[in-house]
Design an enzyme around this catalytic site. Sequence first.
Site, PDB file in Angstrom:
ATOM      1  N   GLN A 184     -36.248 -29.459 -16.778  1.00 34.50           N
ATOM      2  CA  GLN A 184     -35.434 -28.473 -17.442  1.00 34.50           C
ATOM      3  C   GLN A 184     -33.744 -28.632 -18.125  1.00 34.50           C
ATOM      4  O   GLN A 184     -33.744 -28.082 -18.662  1.00 34.50           O
ATOM      5  CB  GLN A 184     -35.134 -27.288 -16.315  1.00 34.50           C
ATOM      6  CG  GLN A 184     -36.589 -27.014 -15.705  1.00 34.50           C
ATOM      7  CD  GLN A 184     -36.624 -26.076 -14.570  1.00 34.50           C
ATOM      8  OE1 GLN A 184     -36.642 -26.464 -13.196  1.00 34.50           O
ATOM      9  NE2 GLN A 184     -36.202 -24.938 -14.448  1.00 34.50           N
ATOM     10  N   HIS A 241     -40.522 -32.582  -8.733  1.00 33.67           N
ATOM     11  CA  HIS A 241     -39.803 -31.338  -9.421  1.00 33.67           C
ATOM     12  C   HIS A 241     -41.144 -31.339 -10.382  1.00 33.67           C
ATOM     13  O   HIS A 241     -40.953 -30.988 -11.842  1.00 33.67           O
ATOM     14  CB  HIS A 241     -38.352 -31.041  -9.863  1.00 33.67           C
ATOM     15  CG  HIS A 241     -38.219 -30.255  -9.983  1.00 33.67           C
ATOM     16  ND1 HIS A 241     -36.732 -29.199  -9.239  1.00 33.67           N
ATOM     17  CD2 HIS A 241     -38.794 -29.358 -10.324  1.00 33.67           C
ATOM     18  CE1 HIS A 241     -37.027 -27.835  -9.472  1.00 33.67           C
ATOM     19  NE2 HIS A 241     -38.278 -27.314 -10.907  1.00 33.67           N
ATOM     20  N   ASN A 254     -40.733 -30.776  -4.879  1.00 35.97           N
ATOM     21  CA  ASN A 254     -40.222 -29.201  -5.360  1.00 35.97           C
ATOM     22  C   ASN A 254     -41.514 -28.483  -5.371  1.00 35.97           C
ATOM     23  O   ASN A 254     -42.594 -28.356  -5.979  1.00 35.97           O
ATOM     24  CB  ASN A 254     -39.738 -29.044  -6.636  1.00 35.97           C
ATOM     25  CG  ASN A 254     -38.988 -28.323  -6.839  1.00 35.97           C
ATOM     26  OD1 ASN A 254     -38.349 -27.553  -6.222  1.00 35.97           O
ATOM     27  ND2 ASN A 254     -39.663 -26.983  -7.350  1.00 35.97           N
ATOM     28  N   GLU A 255     -41.427 -27.226  -4.404  1.00 33.24           N
ATOM     29  CA  GLU A 255     -42.329 -26.345  -4.553  1.00 33.24           C
ATOM     30  C   GLU A 255     -43.795 -27.046  -4.617  1.00 33.24           C
ATOM     31  O   GLU A 255     -44.610 -26.572  -5.618  1.00 33.24           O
ATOM     32  CB  GLU A 255     -42.607 -25.258  -5.552  1.00 33.24           C
ATOM     33  CG  GLU A 255     -40.670 -24.665  -5.652  1.00 33.24           C
ATOM     34  CD  GLU A 255     -40.803 -23.506  -6.631  1.00 33.24           C
ATOM     35  OE1 GLU A 255     -41.440 -23.898  -7.705  1.00 33.24           O
ATOM     36  OE2 GLU A 255     -39.674 -22.520  -6.130  1.00 33.24           O
TER      37      GLU A 255
HETATM   38  O1  IFM Z   1     -37.124 -23.024 -12.904  1.00 34.91           O
HETATM   39  C1  IFM Z   1     -37.985 -22.320 -11.675  1.00 34.91           C
HETATM   40  C2  IFM Z   1     -37.986 -23.833 -10.861  1.00 34.91           C
HETATM   41  O2  IFM Z   1     -38.209 -25.321 -11.433  1.00 34.91           O
HETATM   42  C3  IFM Z   1     -38.565 -24.090  -9.222  1.00 34.91           C
HETATM   43  N1  IFM Z   1     -38.579 -22.903  -9.103  1.00 34.91           N
HETATM   44  C4  IFM Z   1     -38.296 -21.398  -9.280  1.00 34.91           C
HETATM   45  C5  IFM Z   1     -37.505 -20.898 -10.867  1.00 34.91           C
HETATM   46  C6  IFM Z   1     -37.051 -20.153 -11.480  1.00 34.91           C
HETATM   47  O3  IFM Z   1     -39.035 -19.827 -11.697  1.00 34.91           O
END
Ligand code: IFM
Length: 397
Positions: free
Chosen positions: A18, A110, A153-154
């Site tokens: 990002q 991520h 991540n997530e």
């Molecule tokens: O930008 C994302 C991030 O990569 C993961 N969690 C949520 C954020 C906002 O949508």
Amino acid sequence: MSKFPAGFLWGAATAPHQVEGNNLNSDFWQAEAAMPGMERSGDACDSYHRYAEDMRLLADSGCNAYRFGIEWARVEPEPGLVSRAELAHYRRMIDTAIDLGLTPVVTLHHFTNPRWFAAEGGWMGERAVERFLSYAETTATILDGVPWVCTMNEPNMLAIMTMMARLAASGQQWQSPTVDDGARPVLPSPDPAIGRRLVDAHHAVRDLIRERTGAKVGWTVANQALVARPGGEEKLREVRYVREDLYLEGAKGDDFVGVQSYSSMWVGPDGIEPHPVRPDNTLVGTAYRPDSLGLAVRHTWEVTGGTPVLVTENGIATGDDERRIAYTSAALDGLEAAVADGVDVRGYLHWSLLDNYEWGHWAPTFGLIAVDRETFVRTPKPSLAWLGDLARRNGGR
Ligand code: IFM
């Protein structure tokens, strides 16, 4: 008086794809090119070259921690081919953070995968866990002095992304359900088989990183702060299990669990309700619900059986920085109340440090710092100074 414990981490988070720019070897770069309607990440925020400036702005504000990631597609552009130069780059990032007085919180994965990993079948490929473990083994060599490592991540969102990538590979596409009047469609529930694979990968890497480094290891789960409408209690249990609890249970025995919370959603007898268009919605169409952080932290604490919590993401997509401060202040009220009630919370990392690439879009701005997309000039917003000031007082308001 602050209720936050001594040594509490205060800072912000980013993710490699990002902010870095030109992540050419990743599957998301490939998807951006293939999918009509998706904006490209391109140079992103050029943080690959400007990370020291980003970190300095964060440190100068008064914050003491920075969560950032290592990009697998850069470190291992071909299976087994390790880029020593990229490893050295990420080591320089760790050193820079430490030199600036920022505790590094490092994420190993991520959302983005190397293209070759995706071509092998991604997370459901036969060698997925072995491949991730081998990458983790490589990164472990540069993690000296890093006290916090997030394996993934997530994973609950990654499972949905994996499901969609598998559909696309078979020539199909996820059909977003029809919703009334432009309401935000609800994402599908992730396939639990993918979730279990990710839990296995997480456990394998957690054990390895623990063995090879002195870091505390955990993963970071997207928490949707789901709340039942009257009559929706049974449905809530069902959807929460496949969307969150499977992953929170996977965090039992970890050194910490990352909580990532932005908003909340209602669950009725038929499932999660699409959130309607409202004037106070965020720029990603979610409800303005700063109370979601408190709900998320308490639910995480309960399901993980008392695993220490690190808020690894919380924030709001808005073009109005005063609103960002109001949202964050209210979210921290909820966090402080959870701490007062005995939840062991170790830190708060705001999403995000920079206005960055929001997975296909540039419009939703989550940053404490604005970035000019042409010149990459950074302009800190008042919210950065506000958070840094709070950090200096350990949250005392
Ligand atoms: O930008 C994302 C991030 O990569 C993961 N969690 C949520 C954020 C906002 O949508």
